[in-house]
Motif scaffolding. Sequence first.
Motif, PDB file in Angstrom:
ATOM      1  N   THR A 193     -10.120  25.746  13.971  1.00  0.00           N
ATOM      2  CA  THR A 193     -10.445  26.589  12.812  1.00  0.00           C
ATOM      3  C   THR A 193     -10.733  25.713  11.597  1.00  0.00           C
ATOM      4  O   THR A 193     -11.674  25.967  10.838  1.00  0.00           O
ATOM      5  CB  THR A 193      -9.280  27.560  12.498  1.00  0.00           C
ATOM      6  OG1 THR A 193      -8.968  28.295  13.674  1.00  0.00           O
ATOM      7  CG2 THR A 193      -9.647  28.519  11.381  1.00  0.00           C
ATOM      8  N   LEU A 194      -9.944  24.637  11.443  1.00  0.00           N
ATOM      9  CA  LEU A 194     -10.211  23.706  10.336  1.00  0.00           C
ATOM     10  C   LEU A 194     -11.572  23.038  10.491  1.00  0.00           C
ATOM     11  O   LEU A 194     -12.308  22.866   9.529  1.00  0.00           O
ATOM     12  CB  LEU A 194      -9.119  22.628  10.274  1.00  0.00           C
ATOM     13  CG  LEU A 194      -7.819  22.974   9.554  1.00  0.00           C
ATOM     14  CD1 LEU A 194      -6.906  21.751   9.518  1.00  0.00           C
ATOM     15  CD2 LEU A 194      -8.077  23.450   8.141  1.00  0.00           C
ATOM     16  N   VAL A 195     -11.922  22.649  11.751  1.00  0.00           N
ATOM     17  CA  VAL A 195     -13.241  22.037  12.006  1.00  0.00           C
ATOM     18  C   VAL A 195     -14.332  23.004  11.574  1.00  0.00           C
ATOM     19  O   VAL A 195     -15.295  22.632  10.893  1.00  0.00           O
ATOM     20  CB  VAL A 195     -13.415  21.695  13.503  1.00  0.00           C
ATOM     21  CG1 VAL A 195     -14.861  21.280  13.792  1.00  0.00           C
ATOM     22  CG2 VAL A 195     -12.485  20.567  13.913  1.00  0.00           C
ATOM     23  N   THR A 196     -14.184  24.274  11.981  1.00  0.00           N
ATOM     24  CA  THR A 196     -15.213  25.273  11.669  1.00  0.00           C
ATOM     25  C   THR A 196     -15.343  25.467  10.163  1.00  0.00           C
ATOM     26  O   THR A 196     -16.451  25.520   9.619  1.00  0.00           O
ATOM     27  CB  THR A 196     -14.846  26.614  12.342  1.00  0.00           C
ATOM     28  OG1 THR A 196     -14.697  26.391  13.731  1.00  0.00           O
ATOM     29  CG2 THR A 196     -15.928  27.645  12.105  1.00  0.00           C
ATOM     30  N   ILE A 197     -14.205  25.551   9.474  1.00  0.00           N
ATOM     31  CA  ILE A 197     -14.259  25.768   8.016  1.00  0.00           C
ATOM     32  C   ILE A 197     -14.855  24.558   7.312  1.00  0.00           C
ATOM     33  O   ILE A 197     -15.741  24.680   6.468  1.00  0.00           O
ATOM     34  CB  ILE A 197     -12.834  26.063   7.463  1.00  0.00           C
ATOM     35  CG1 ILE A 197     -12.357  27.434   7.969  1.00  0.00           C
ATOM     36  CG2 ILE A 197     -12.827  26.022   5.942  1.00  0.00           C
ATOM     37  CD1 ILE A 197     -10.909  27.740   7.655  1.00  0.00           C
ATOM     38  N   LEU A 206     -19.710  29.580   1.504  1.00  0.00           N
ATOM     39  CA  LEU A 206     -18.358  30.117   1.332  1.00  0.00           C
ATOM     40  C   LEU A 206     -17.449  29.009   0.824  1.00  0.00           C
ATOM     41  O   LEU A 206     -17.380  27.941   1.403  1.00  0.00           O
ATOM     42  CB  LEU A 206     -17.811  30.647   2.662  1.00  0.00           C
ATOM     43  CG  LEU A 206     -18.311  32.015   3.126  1.00  0.00           C
ATOM     44  CD1 LEU A 206     -17.706  32.349   4.478  1.00  0.00           C
ATOM     45  CD2 LEU A 206     -17.968  33.100   2.122  1.00  0.00           C
ATOM     46  N   THR A 207     -16.799  29.269  -0.308  1.00  0.00           N
ATOM     47  CA  THR A 207     -15.885  28.269  -0.843  1.00  0.00           C
ATOM     48  C   THR A 207     -14.468  28.620  -0.432  1.00  0.00           C
ATOM     49  O   THR A 207     -13.949  29.670  -0.790  1.00  0.00           O
ATOM     50  CB  THR A 207     -15.986  28.223  -2.382  1.00  0.00           C
ATOM     51  OG1 THR A 207     -17.345  28.018  -2.734  1.00  0.00           O
ATOM     52  CG2 THR A 207     -15.137  27.096  -2.939  1.00  0.00           C
ATOM     53  N   VAL A 208     -13.877  27.741   0.359  1.00  0.00           N
ATOM     54  CA  VAL A 208     -12.513  27.967   0.826  1.00  0.00           C
ATOM     55  C   VAL A 208     -11.672  26.772   0.385  1.00  0.00           C
ATOM     56  O   VAL A 208     -12.012  25.626   0.670  1.00  0.00           O
ATOM     57  CB  VAL A 208     -12.479  28.082   2.374  1.00  0.00           C
ATOM     58  CG1 VAL A 208     -11.048  28.303   2.856  1.00  0.00           C
ATOM     59  CG2 VAL A 208     -13.380  29.226   2.843  1.00  0.00           C
ATOM     60  N   SER A 209     -10.591  27.061  -0.386  1.00  0.00           N
ATOM     61  CA  SER A 209      -9.732  25.959  -0.852  1.00  0.00           C
ATOM     62  C   SER A 209      -8.959  25.387   0.338  1.00  0.00           C
ATOM     63  O   SER A 209      -8.864  26.021   1.395  1.00  0.00           O
ATOM     64  CB  SER A 209      -8.749  26.468  -1.905  1.00  0.00           C
ATOM     65  OG  SER A 209      -7.804  27.316  -1.283  1.00  0.00           O
ATOM     66  N   ASP A 210      -8.394  24.186   0.128  1.00  0.00           N
ATOM     67  CA  ASP A 210      -7.638  23.549   1.214  1.00  0.00           C
ATOM     68  C   ASP A 210      -6.472  24.425   1.667  1.00  0.00           C
ATOM     69  O   ASP A 210      -6.227  24.587   2.861  1.00  0.00           O
ATOM     70  CB  ASP A 210      -7.113  22.181   0.753  1.00  0.00           C
ATOM     71  CG  ASP A 210      -8.224  21.137   0.771  1.00  0.00           C
ATOM     72  OD1 ASP A 210      -9.304  21.447   1.322  1.00  0.00           O
ATOM     73  OD2 ASP A 210      -8.027  20.050   0.224  1.00  0.00           O
ATOM     74  N   ASN A 211      -5.739  24.996   0.676  1.00  0.00           N
ATOM     75  CA  ASN A 211      -4.587  25.842   1.025  1.00  0.00           C
ATOM     76  C   ASN A 211      -5.022  27.057   1.835  1.00  0.00           C
ATOM     77  O   ASN A 211      -4.362  27.438   2.805  1.00  0.00           O
ATOM     78  CB  ASN A 211      -3.856  26.294  -0.243  1.00  0.00           C
ATOM     79  CG  ASN A 211      -3.074  25.150  -0.868  1.00  0.00           C
ATOM     80  OD1 ASN A 211      -2.770  24.170  -0.184  1.00  0.00           O
ATOM     81  ND2 ASN A 211      -2.771  25.268  -2.147  1.00  0.00           N
ATOM     82  N   SER A 353     -13.954  14.429   8.351  1.00  0.00           N
ATOM     83  CA  SER A 353     -14.580  15.326   7.383  1.00  0.00           C
ATOM     84  C   SER A 353     -13.836  15.263   6.057  1.00  0.00           C
ATOM     85  O   SER A 353     -14.452  15.329   4.989  1.00  0.00           O
ATOM     86  CB  SER A 353     -14.573  16.767   7.894  1.00  0.00           C
ATOM     87  OG  SER A 353     -15.300  16.864   9.080  1.00  0.00           O
ATOM     88  N   GLY A 354     -12.511  15.132   6.116  1.00  0.00           N
ATOM     89  CA  GLY A 354     -11.709  15.100   4.901  1.00  0.00           C
ATOM     90  C   GLY A 354     -11.858  13.800   4.127  1.00  0.00           C
ATOM     91  O   GLY A 354     -11.745  13.778   2.910  1.00  0.00           O
ATOM     92  N   THR A 355     -12.143  12.703   4.831  1.00  0.00           N
ATOM     93  CA  THR A 355     -12.214  11.400   4.163  1.00  0.00           C
ATOM     94  C   THR A 355     -13.646  10.945   3.887  1.00  0.00           C
ATOM     95  O   THR A 355     -13.852   9.959   3.202  1.00  0.00           O
ATOM     96  CB  THR A 355     -11.561  10.317   5.050  1.00  0.00           C
ATOM     97  OG1 THR A 355     -12.263  10.290   6.305  1.00  0.00           O
ATOM     98  CG2 THR A 355     -10.099  10.619   5.307  1.00  0.00           C
ATOM     99  N   GLY A 356     -14.625  11.672   4.419  1.00  0.00           N
ATOM    100  CA  GLY A 356     -16.015  11.285   4.212  1.00  0.00           C
ATOM    101  C   GLY A 356     -16.469  10.181   5.140  1.00  0.00           C
ATOM    102  O   GLY A 356     -17.547   9.601   4.967  1.00  0.00           O
TER     103      GLY A 356
END
Length: 416
Positions: A193-197, A206-211, A353-356
Amino acid sequence: MDYQVTYIVLAGIFGAFMAWGIGANDVANAMATSVGSKAITIKQAIIIAAVFEFAGAVLAGGEVTSTIRKGIIDTSSIVDQPELLIFGMLSALLAAGIWLLIASKKGWPVSTTHSIVGAVVGFAAVGIGTEAIKWSKVGDIVLSWIITPMIAGILAFMIFQTVHHLILKQKNPLEKAKKYVPMYMFITAFILTLVTIKKGLKHVGLTVSDNEAYLYAAISGVVVSLIGAFFVSKIKVDKEKEKEFHFHTVEKVFGVLMVITASGLAFAHGSNDVANAVGPLAAIVATAKSGAVAAKAGVDAWVLLLGGIGIVIGLATYGVRVIRTVGQKITHLTPSRGFAAELAASSTIVVASGTGMPISTTQTLVGAVLGVGMARGISAIDLGVVRSIFASWVVTIPAGASLSIVFFFILKGIFG
């Protein structure tokens, strides 16, 4: 602009060819662990890809895609020469498509992204000038050949060790599998789910915050683990098959898990890699229509449809060769090993994805399969196959660049 319709028709043909290549190589690679471990058949893989890759490409495939691959070249010096960009992108599409055809025929799992980046670098070097190429980006890609397979390999090794100690080593592995596999299902659904988001939904605005992302991923994990636990509880011991292979029923439990991982990976792959790969097609269409070089361009619906249809046909017609290499030739895979590899690959994609960090899905999965193989010792890995795969990664960028240069001069000679 002269030849406007011709450019768009050629872009459609070359784009469809490359989408076919993505299906034959990249998508086949994503499905290889599931098919190679015999958790699903090739026909089931095609159906899963048809549904989830297509849905990912079309639904979350990208409202706006950067037209210049990964910011690899600077086009500011050719703003008054839009046809140069069209020739370059047509050459890049055709070159990457042909390289994917060659690699797929040989059964080499290569990176689609690196194929198109190499092709774009090739045309830029002769069409614009080497100073237009952002060499630091090329350097990052070279580093990714080593870093991402290594991270995925270590993770896969560790995940498989937990499976081995918690389940396979125990006196009653089936009972332990029914106890622990729902936990793995939670982790898998959470990560996918995190990969998809992070790799998919960002494209649709769609803007989804980390939390929020973590909350949605946790909810998804709970739902999937509850449904999975229900199906796992229904699995009965097959005494005849157990005589042939002691872990037959336990591996069947992991087979349920692999259907989930294959579906999730297909959606994430379709939403990200396919949309990025049809970027040059979007660039040509936008430039041919407007007659100007744009930094970014909207992706027409037919472009995403073309990508979605192309990848499914590519997997169905030519994907089996790459599936054999990754799923069967590197090391022997069972559903529990295949699951460890897929979860490790998905986790690496989330971290990257989180670190670029630049990342290739292909190289991540191959690294994860190597990690699972290492859990049984170096002798469990076919080093000859691994050498061929690494060589194909090194050759990908120069091959894409060389082919693109040839096609660039041919197109310039015909239309320029």
